[in-house]
Motif scaffolding. Structure first.
Motif, PDB file in Angstrom:
ATOM      1  N   LEU A 255       0.839  -1.201   0.000  1.00 52.10           N
ATOM      2  CA  LEU A 255       0.000   0.000   0.000  1.00 52.10           C
ATOM      3  C   LEU A 255       0.877   1.256   0.000  1.00 52.10           C
ATOM      4  N   PHE A 256       1.890   1.266   0.850  1.00 53.83           N
ATOM      5  CA  PHE A 256       2.773   2.425   0.930  1.00 53.83           C
ATOM      6  C   PHE A 256       3.536   2.617  -0.379  1.00 53.83           C
ATOM      7  N   GLU A 257       3.965   1.512  -0.959  1.00 50.56           N
ATOM      8  CA  GLU A 257       4.702   1.597  -2.221  1.00 50.56           C
ATOM      9  C   GLU A 257       3.815   2.152  -3.331  1.00 50.56           C
ATOM     10  N   SER A 258       2.542   1.740  -3.347  1.00 54.25           N
ATOM     11  CA  SER A 258       1.602   2.265  -4.347  1.00 54.25           C
ATOM     12  C   SER A 258       1.413   3.763  -4.178  1.00 54.25           C
TER      13      SER A 258
ATOM     14  N   LEU B 272      -6.024   2.437  -3.142  1.00 57.69           N
ATOM     15  CA  LEU B 272      -7.393   2.365  -2.629  1.00 57.69           C
ATOM     16  C   LEU B 272      -7.902   0.930  -2.593  1.00 57.69           C
ATOM     17  N   LYS B 273      -7.515   0.149  -3.584  1.00 62.22           N
ATOM     18  CA  LYS B 273      -7.936  -1.259  -3.625  1.00 62.22           C
ATOM     19  C   LYS B 273      -7.355  -2.034  -2.440  1.00 62.22           C
ATOM     20  N   LEU B 274      -6.071  -1.828  -2.173  1.00 59.12           N
ATOM     21  CA  LEU B 274      -5.426  -2.519  -1.058  1.00 59.12           C
ATOM     22  C   LEU B 274      -6.043  -2.094   0.272  1.00 59.12           C
ATOM     23  N   PHE B 275      -6.333  -0.814   0.403  1.00 55.27           N
ATOM     24  CA  PHE B 275      -6.958  -0.327   1.641  1.00 55.27           C
ATOM     25  C   PHE B 275      -8.338  -0.944   1.825  1.00 55.27           C
ATOM     26  N   ASN B 276      -9.133  -0.990   0.751  1.00 50.90           N
ATOM     27  CA  ASN B 276     -10.476  -1.575   0.843  1.00 50.90           C
ATOM     28  C   ASN B 276     -10.425  -3.048   1.231  1.00 50.90           C
TER      29      ASN B 276
ATOM     30  N   LEU C  58     -12.133  -4.544   4.601  1.00 54.46           N
ATOM     31  CA  LEU C  58     -13.130  -5.605   4.565  1.00 54.46           C
ATOM     32  C   LEU C  58     -12.715  -6.794   5.428  1.00 54.46           C
ATOM     33  N   SER C  59     -11.405  -7.001   5.576  1.00 53.11           N
ATOM     34  CA  SER C  59     -10.924  -8.116   6.394  1.00 53.11           C
ATOM     35  C   SER C  59     -10.909  -7.777   7.882  1.00 53.11           C
ATOM     36  N   GLY C  60     -11.324  -6.545   8.224  1.00 50.44           N
ATOM     37  CA  GLY C  60     -11.452  -6.188   9.639  1.00 50.44           C
ATOM     38  C   GLY C  60     -10.479  -5.145  10.145  1.00 50.44           C
ATOM     39  N   ALA C  61      -9.583  -4.655   9.293  1.00 47.23           N
ATOM     40  CA  ALA C  61      -8.591  -3.664   9.734  1.00 47.23           C
ATOM     41  C   ALA C  61      -9.246  -2.297   9.901  1.00 47.23           C
ATOM     42  N   ASP C  62      -8.954  -1.662  11.001  1.00 45.79           N
ATOM     43  CA  ASP C  62      -9.502  -0.343  11.305  1.00 45.79           C
ATOM     44  C   ASP C  62      -8.712   0.734  10.563  1.00 45.79           C
ATOM     45  N   PRO C  63      -9.391   1.752   9.967  1.00 50.36           N
ATOM     46  CA  PRO C  63      -8.677   2.804   9.232  1.00 50.36           C
ATOM     47  C   PRO C  63      -7.597   3.495  10.057  1.00 50.36           C
ATOM     48  N   LEU C  64      -7.900   3.780  11.322  1.00 46.45           N
ATOM     49  CA  LEU C  64      -6.913   4.457  12.160  1.00 46.45           C
ATOM     50  C   LEU C  64      -5.712   3.555  12.434  1.00 46.45           C
ATOM     51  N   SER C  65      -5.965   2.249  12.573  1.00 41.06           N
ATOM     52  CA  SER C  65      -4.856   1.301  12.772  1.00 41.06           C
ATOM     53  C   SER C  65      -3.970   1.240  11.535  1.00 41.06           C
TER      54      SER C  65
END
Length: 565
Positions: free
Chosen positions: A261-264, A274-278, A282-289
């Motif tokens: 994600l950082f490399e993108s 955006l795809k990696l973040f989504n 969806l797998s349960g990761a919190d945006p702030l985390s």
């Protein structure tokens, strides 16, 4: 009927009972061991640190060390309490009559301290010392502290106090000055991970090293918090714990995906980021985390950039070492610093946003597009490479442009008389511009402005001024000119209103001269390169000559460049 086995949480089951069991608090252990061995025991101690680093546990160990009688019941104070004598067992089980543990959060008033004062008068019943452990001591009221202070000033010989607090600044200095202070540090992630590995082996739990590292890092220096997380992981897993399960439990993103994600983001690939973040969301990761993990990556890359040897540390996970080295070679410190600032600003935005997910997406888009914007220092270097050396630019840089300005200045239309030298201070007046400058120098700024803006010079000679005022000129401007010219020069001046056209106003002349000067300057390759680098930009600010109190120089600040809509 089968007997139910009572379960004990790991934080209680593996609570240290001796100094040797404490992890990460070597300074405390060394100092107390020396004090006990030498018999130099302080009257009161205060232990401070974040939650879960061992403050209350250390207080209990100190109480056992001072009161242990050994296996045979004849021992003295020791740095290694036996744990089997009556005093040790009673203290461990929180039932010793001479060792009282008080929670200051629920016993804040002066009456609670008065009870301690009353009981402290009597000798211990069965122990060597009567010990009062007051947890979260900063919660006591002001009157309670005052009552406690008297006891600390004149303590009974066989009474010891051990205070614990997470807010040392809230404890009065009068109390602190009478205590021996120990600052319990955060326990490192490596020490916590090693400790948890031993516990997992004893509990016969199969857990990967990466999972241990994630739990240790999430503990944030608190052993108790980490043990609670390990307990939770064991309950989730059923006996086998891997990194993916722990990340899912904690709402964390996959580390390898985070690096991708950082490399993108650094490559400006917005859709991929955006795809990696989504996917992680969806797998349960919190945006702030996820945002905090990206901050960790930037911090790690910056450290590698400064000290590349860190990437060879085998205690660091392989993904951190390999991808960290790869990315740090590609990115400069200024770029990492810019991304850090953007991410840090995003933390506040996500916390206050009604939709953290949307706020995170907008932040990723902003960082992705910012990655394509060159740094100011790189722009300057690039412009210098492309810009050809020219005599014109050398003249600008050497501030020898005054003669060139005169070449492009508009000719004066009106007739200019001979120079007039006044009787006062040798003032020379030969043009309307001289009168305007004189007015400003005397503090009459508005008069100077009106002269420049509304008067057309027709004729000027010693003691004589012929002008044509614009329709917007102040009605009293002629009388003011007569008055001030006499005051400033010491001579009577005749000021006549003429119907002749005369020269353009001083302001109009300046505007036309500035326009010619800009046309002249944009021919320079350096200026041309700057304007080409920022499409749609124009030179905006006028450039004053030395005659106007300025210096001819080219400025590339944001104020001098305007992006057209």
């Amino acid at each position: 009927m089968t007997e139910t086995v009572k379960y004990r949480v790991l934080a209680r089951k593996y609570r240290p009972s001796t100094f040797s069991d404490l992890i990460g608090q070597e300074a405390l252990v060394r100092t107390l061991s020396n004090a006990i061995n030498s018999g130099r025991i302080a009257q009161s101690y205060i232990l401070t640190g974040i939650r879960g680093v061992g403050k209350t546990t250390s207080a209990r160990i100190i109480a056992k060390a001072l009161n242990c009688t050994g296996v045979d019941g004849k021992g003295s104070m020791t740095t290694n309490p036996c744990g089997v004598c009556e005093n040790c067992r009673a203290i461990s089980e929180d039932r010793h009559v001479d060792v009282q543990e008080i929670d200051a959060a629920s016993n804040t008033q002066v009456d609670n301290i008065r009870e301690i004062i009353q009981s402290a008068r009597y000798n211990p019943v069965s122990a060597r010392f009567k010990i009062y452990i007051i947890d979260e001591v900063h919660m006591l009221s002001k009157s309670a502290f005052n009552a406690l202070l008297k006891l600390l000033e004149e303590p009974p010989e066989r009474v010891k106090f051990i205070f614990a607090t997470t807010e040392i600044r809230k404890v009065p200095l009068t109390i602190l000055s009478r205590c021996q202070r120990f600052d319990l540090r955060r326990v490192s992630s490596l020490e916590i991970a090693n400790f948890f590995k031993k516990i997992s082996e004893k509990e016969e739990i199969e857990i990967s090293d990466e999972a241990l590292q994630i739990i240790a890092k999430s503990a944030d220096g608190s052993v108790r918090d980490g043990l609670s997380l390990l307990d939770q992981a064991i309950a989730h897993s059923g006996g086998k714990i891997d990194s993916n399960m722990v990340r899912s439990m904690l709402g964390l993103a996959d580390r390898s995906v985070l690096f991708s994600l950082f490399e993108s983001l650094m490559e400006g690939d917005t859709l991929s980021a955006l795809k990696l973040f989504n996917e992680q969301h969806l797998s349960g990761a919190d945006p702030l985390s996820i945002l905090n993990d990206l901050l960790d990556i930037v911090h790690w890359l910056t450290k590698i950039k400064i000290s590349p040897i860190l990437a060879d540390d085998i205690s660091v996970p392989e993904i951190e070492r390999i991808k960290g080295k790869e990315l740090s070679d590609k990115l400069s410190l200024p770029i990492l610093n810019r991304v850090w600032q953007l991410l840090l600003k995003g933390v506040g935005e996500i916390k206050i946003s009604p939709s953290p997910f949307q706020a995170m997406e907008m932040l990723l888009i902003r960082i992705s597009y910012a990655s394509e914007v060159p740094l100011p220092i790189d722009l300057v270097k690039e412009i210098k490479k492309k810009s050809l050396t020219s005599d014109l630019r050398n003249e600008i840089l050497n501030k020898n442009i005054d003669n060139k300005v005169k070449e492009v200045s508009l000719p004066i239309k009106g007739e200019v008389g001979s120079s007039s030298v006044s009787k006062k201070e040798g003032i020379k007046i030969s043009t309307l511009s001289d009168i305007s400058a004189l007015a400003k120098s005397k503090g009459e700024m508005m008069l100077g402005f009106n002269i420049e803006s509304f008067l057309h010079q027709v004729k000027i000679s010693p003691g004589y001024l012929e002008i044509r005022p614009d329709t917007d000129a102040p009605r009293d401007i002629v009388s003011k000119l007569k008055h001030y010219l006499k005051e400033w020069t010491g001579e009577e001046w005749e000021v006549i209103i003429s119907s002749e056209e005369g020269e353009e106003t001083l302001r109009h002349q300046k505007e036309e001269r500035d326009a010619h000067l800009k046309d002249f300057l944009v021919q320079d390759p350096l200026v041309e390169s700057i304007l080409n680098t920022f499409p749609g930009s124009i030179m905006k600010e006028a450039i004053p000559t030395k005659e106007e109190g300025g210096e001819i120089e080219l400025s590339t600040s944001n104020n001098d460049l305007k992006e057209e809509e």
